[in-house]
Write a protein that holds these residues in place. Structure first.
Motif: not given
Length: 657
Positions: A352-358
């Motif tokens: 859902k978000s780039s923060t989670n993907m990091e």
């Protein structure tokens, strides 16, 4: 002659700009998300933390990217080609077991190819939240990624011309935005001193987690090596100087901005976009999104090239390859394209978000880097480099990359599991395919052609045998020019006698060199029996039927063979004779005494085989001229134990009476 003159793009201003568009998409877009990850866990801001973090980023780029890849690894070129599979091709004859490292590193790189488009495009589009916090980002990201993957089938020749100028604008934007912030807080220049990074690692309790975030700054380093064949080593070395300066300026600028805004940096949607003046936000988002798309394109194209090379090295099942443009090395693999698209959408929708993907980003690529380090040490030994230097090389980079690996392992439960899962899937496919073929090949028996010359000649003249073809072409795996598989002899003589006017044995040898394109003809019976060896580089398009026709044309010009039809009515009109191609499909029976490991490999191999197109399709053959002859593996097996005939004594006594 310098390699860059023969391979890749010649060193020039235009070559340097093209290199910006091809090589640096991944590492060049890292400023979008790296610093946000570095500051994400901060509760209290201390200037020493920022100085140390920026210092770690700068020296990671210096040691890993500049020293390891740009300075040393680019020297390990395979006729101008780079990448982990090209590196393995350089050493595989001397260190065959190194295939395990190549498989692990290549699989991890493919996993990275899934994650990069998702995180870069998502991070770029999230800049819109600076304008409108409630704007739905995910549908926009899905739309951009879908269009990007749909475009792959048409190639990137036209759009590709703009990639270099766009990335040049991107890097200039990075430098300007960062430079302005450095002028506002010039003390950030202290971060050039590696001592600040050392102090942070020594004193900060969460240093190991921090290193996982710092590593994001150099995730695209492997691409520098992989793309060497497209642009040349010199273009990469010279352009990297410019790219590195712009990246360092931007990271220092983001650090400076955080130090200037200690109370608000945690609440802003993006530190990167906070560097921009309000009037530039929209143009900045557009440029960032364009750069993210280019970075994604580079990883997608790299994945296609990786699969193409893996197929040539027998690591991956044969895939249908297309060449949508005449750009050197550009290949399109439909099955891989849509697989990557599906996985990318899963990543976007699930995380859902780039923060989670990091959290899932970085773990896979550290595995690739570790594999490259081991393979490089083997190459250095083969090149007879001073053992002391090799030891230092290994100690330095295994320590650094091992530290990053441990740091990224801490992300496993937060998303790193996905990249590991993807890598394990690719590793399983490659390992099983490579070893399954080895197991099948262990049943291969080769025979000399010479003892069969008289027999084949007689079969060719025997009118009681129905004519199978005018020209009968068997695809053979025999490397020696005077041999064929025994199963080919079995197919022609025993299974069903196959009468032809001319017998051809065609062998395709895929070489470790990328661009070799030559052939050899061996004549065993003039006008009746020939063996043709095609020697092709691993990057040559698989169009074997076309290449074989070229060989035939050359032989006809030299009066070496008569290809006019042997049917008199057709011969009177100079009609060319028919050609029939035969592939031997070695069927695995259930009665083999496989070891438990072999049984496991062959069971998975048979499942993986559904992913593969037939060999004749992979070699670019016309379906109407192909016949697949299915022959059991055990045709050539010797009896390991002889049966004893029972009742012999009784029959002997009866006969005596």
């Amino acid at each position: 002659m310098d390699l860059h003159k023969k391979h890749g793009i010649k060193l020039s201003l235009s070559g340097l700009i093209i290199t910006l568009g091809i090589v640096y998409g991944d590492i060049g877009t890292s400023p979008l998300y790296t610093f946000k990850a570095i500051t994400g866990g901060l509760s209290v801001l201390k200037p020493e933390y920022i100085y140390g973090a920026v210092s770690l980023v700068i020296w990671t780029l210096t040691i890993l990217t500049t020293i390891k890849y740009v300075t040393f690894t680019l020297k390990a070129d395979n006729k101008g080609e780079g990448g982990i599979f090209s590196l393995f091709a350089l050493i595989r004859r001397r260190v065959p077991k190194a295939y395990l490292l190549a498989i692990i590193g290549g699989s991890a790189l493919l996993a990275d190819g899934i994650i990069t488009p998702a995180i870069t495009v998502t991070t770029a589009v999230e800049g819109l939240k600076v304008v409108d916090p409630v704007l739905p980002v995910i549908p926009i990201v899905i739309g951009i990624i879908t269009v990007l993957f749909m475009m792959q089938q048409f190639g990137t020749k036209i759009l590709g011309r703009s990639f270099g100028p766009i990335m040049l604008g991107w890097f200039l934007m990075l430098a300007i935005l960062g430079g302005i912030q450095v002028m506002h807080h010039p003390a950030i220049i202290k971060s050039l001193n590696p001592y600040y990074g050392y102090v942070l690692l020594r004193d900060y309790p969460g240093a190991i987690i921090l290193m996982g975030a710092v590593f994001l700054a150099t995730t695209g380093a492997e691409a520098l090596y992989s793309d060497m064949g497209h642009v040349g080593a010199k273009n990469i070395r010279y352009s990297w100087i410019f790219v590195k300066v712009t990246l360092i300026l931007n990271y220092m600028g983001q650090g400076a901005w955080v130090l200037e805004h200690p109370d608000t940096f945690k609440s802003v949607p993006s530190i990167f976009y906070s560097l921009m003046p309000s009037w530039f936000i929209i143009p900045g988002i557009i440029i960032s999104t364009a750069a993210a798309v280019i970075a994604s394109q580079a990883l997608i194209s790299g994945s296609f090239t990786l699969i193409s090379e893996a197929t040539s090295l027998r690591f991956w099942p044969r895939q249908r390859l297309r060449y949508p443009s005449d750009i050197k090395g550009q290949v399109y693999v439909p099955s891989i394209n849509w697989m990557l698209w599906a996985f990318c959408l899963f990543v976007v929708i699930y995380f859902k978000s780039s923060t989670n993907m990091e959290a899932m980003y970085g773990l896979a690529i550290t595995i690739t880097m570790l594999s490259t380090t081991f393979l490089m040490s083997m190459w250095l030994r083969i090149k007879k480099v001073n053992p002391a230097f090799i030891l230092i090389f290994m100690a330095v980079f295994l320590t650094i990359e091992g530290t990053f690996f441990v740091a990224n392992v801490t992300k496993f439960v937060h998303g790193g599991w996905f990249s590991v899962l993807m890598a394990l899937i690719f590793i399983t496919v490659m390992y099983v395919w490579f070893n399954g073929r080895k197991i099948k090949n262990s049943f291969l028996m080769f025979v000399k052609i010479k003892p069969y010359i008289s027999l084949l000649h007689d079969i060719s003249l025997d009118k009681t045998i129905p004519k199978y073809a005018t020209h009968l072409v068997y695809i053979t795996r025999a490397n020696n020019v005077d041999e064929i598989e025994s199963k080919i002899a079995y197919s022609i003589v025993n299974k069903q006698p196959k009468r032809a006017d001319v017998y051809w044995f065609l062998h395709v040898d895929i070489l470790d060199e990328p661009d070799t394109f030559e052939y050899k003809v061996t004549t065993f019976d003039q006008g009746k029996i020939y063996k043709v060896d095609l020697r092709l580089g691993f990057k040559v398009k698989p169009k074997v039927e076309i290449y074989f026709r070229q060989v035939i044309d050359d032989m006809v010009k030299n009066n070496e063979v008569d290809i006019i039809s042997r049917y008199q009515s057709l011969r009177n009109h100079d009609i060319m004779g028919d050609f029939k191609y035969v592939f031997i499909d070695r069927v695995v029976n259930n009665d083999h005494d496989f070891t438990p490991h072999q049984k496991f490999v062959m069971q998975i191999y048979n499942m993986v085989r559904v992913m593969s197109i037939p060999d004749w399709k992979g070699l670019g053959m016309d379906t109407s001229n192909v016949y697949v002859d299915r022959i059991p593996l055990n045709v050539d097996l010797k009896y390991s134990r002889m049966m004893r005939r029972c009742g012999t004594e009784d029959r002997t006594r009866d006969a005596e009476r």
